[in-house]
Design an enzyme around this catalytic site. Structure first.
Site, PDB file in Angstrom:
ATOM      1  CE1 TYR A 103      38.495  54.420  49.414  1.00 21.66           C
ATOM      2  CE2 TYR A 103      40.087  55.763  48.232  1.00 21.66           C
ATOM      3  CZ  TYR A 103      39.154  55.620  49.235  1.00 21.66           C
ATOM      4  OH  TYR A 103      38.866  56.671  50.054  1.00 21.66           O
ATOM      5  CE  LYS A 114      35.730  56.861  48.681  1.00 24.73           C
ATOM      6  NZ  LYS A 114      34.529  57.094  49.529  1.00 24.73           N
TER       7      LYS A 114
END
Length: 300
Positions: A220, A224
């Site tokens: 994750y 990002k």
């Protein structure tokens, strides 16, 4: 699983707001953040006049597409922008879900079946929007996943989790951007908002003083960080156009992104939507290529 436990144990507060993904002490709080949001020339929640686009019927309106717009943060953003008189298009993986939310939003809101992991659905959506709305003015890449929060992976890095996460969080926005950039280029005031997270900030990941330093959800976080890099590259590539590109951390929000969000997040989706709306309605003299949250500038 262990990943969920890591997330549960390391979510912290910053300036009174919890901010994980859907979430700087670095550089001495970025020179005490005296430049925080100065470059945007307005406070979060204040909105510029919407971009104006001529429609095939001769009317004037702003058209905005929100991926993952049928639930959570995306729905709250859709409702806010519809309330400002914009023509909202709800992007949803299931056509029926999007149509129902568009009906509830009202104000001429419509929906398209759009799965960011399915390029044909993206191309169909782009063609439909071009035909029925004459193009797009604002694109909000909101759809995102954090499967590590509930995984039972045996190791800290798991190829399957990386592939699943990147399919939605990186390759999805890229596919949507590729399909809609031609329409955004035609808009007199195009805007692109990539919903990111401070968890993707390399500054915070490497600063022991940061409340996010101990967070370890590598798929994750790196997805990002990659999305933020795309924001930077787009801003430079589109510098000679009217398009403004922003990355936004909405904060730690009460959504279904993870069980922790639903159980512990302090921000409602309505509260979190404000900074997304602010980025979507930047004035013409605002900087492009910034990373912001509700407090202002976030370091990359």
């Amino acid at each position: 699983g262990r990943a969920a436990q890591r997330v549960r144990g390391t979510i912290s507060t910053r300036n009174g707001h919890r901010c994980s993904s859907d979430i700087d002490d670095a550089f001495e709080h970025l020179l005490t953040r005296i430049s925080r949001f100065e470059s945007l020339t307005r406070l979060p929640g204040e909105c510029a006049q919407p971009a104006l686009t001529s429609t095939p019927g001769g009317g004037i309106m702003t058209t905005v597409l929100i991926t993952g717009g049928n639930r959570g943060l995306g729905r709250a953003v859709a409702e806010e922008l519809a309330g400002q008189g914009m023509t909202v298009i709800v992007g949803a993986r299931q056509a029926g879900d999007g149509a129902e939310i568009a009906r509830r939003i009202g104000g001429g809101a419509t929906a398209v079946q759009l799965d960011v992991t399915d390029p044909p659905s993206i191309r169909r959506s782009a063609a439909w929007i071009d035909e029925h709305h004459g193009g797009l003015d604002i694109l909000i890449n909101n759809a995102g996943v954090l499967p590590e929060a509930t995984s039972q992976a045996a190791e800290v890095v798991d190829l399957g989790l990386f592939q699943q996460t990147y399919a939605t969080n990186v390759f999805g926005p890229v596919a949507v951007l590729e399909a809609f950039l031609p329409q955004l280029r035609r808009s007199p005031q195009g805007r692109i908002v990539n919903v990111s997270s401070t968890m993707g900030s390399l500054t915070d990941q490497t600063d022991p003083r940061s409340p996010y330093y101990d967070m370890i959800v590598p798929a994750y976080q790196s997805s990002k960080a990659a999305l933020n890099s795309i924001t930077i590259m787009l801003a430079k590539a589109l510098a000679d156009t009217s398009i403004k590109v922003s990355s936004v951390c909405p904060g730690f929000v009460q959504t279904d992104l993870t069980p922790i969000n639903r159980e512990q997040a302090p921000l409602t989706v309505t509260q979190a939507a404000k900074v997304v709306v602010s980025a979507a309605t930047l004035p013409d003299d605002a900087r492009s290529g910034t990373f912001i949250d509700s407090d202002g500038i976030v370091p990359w």
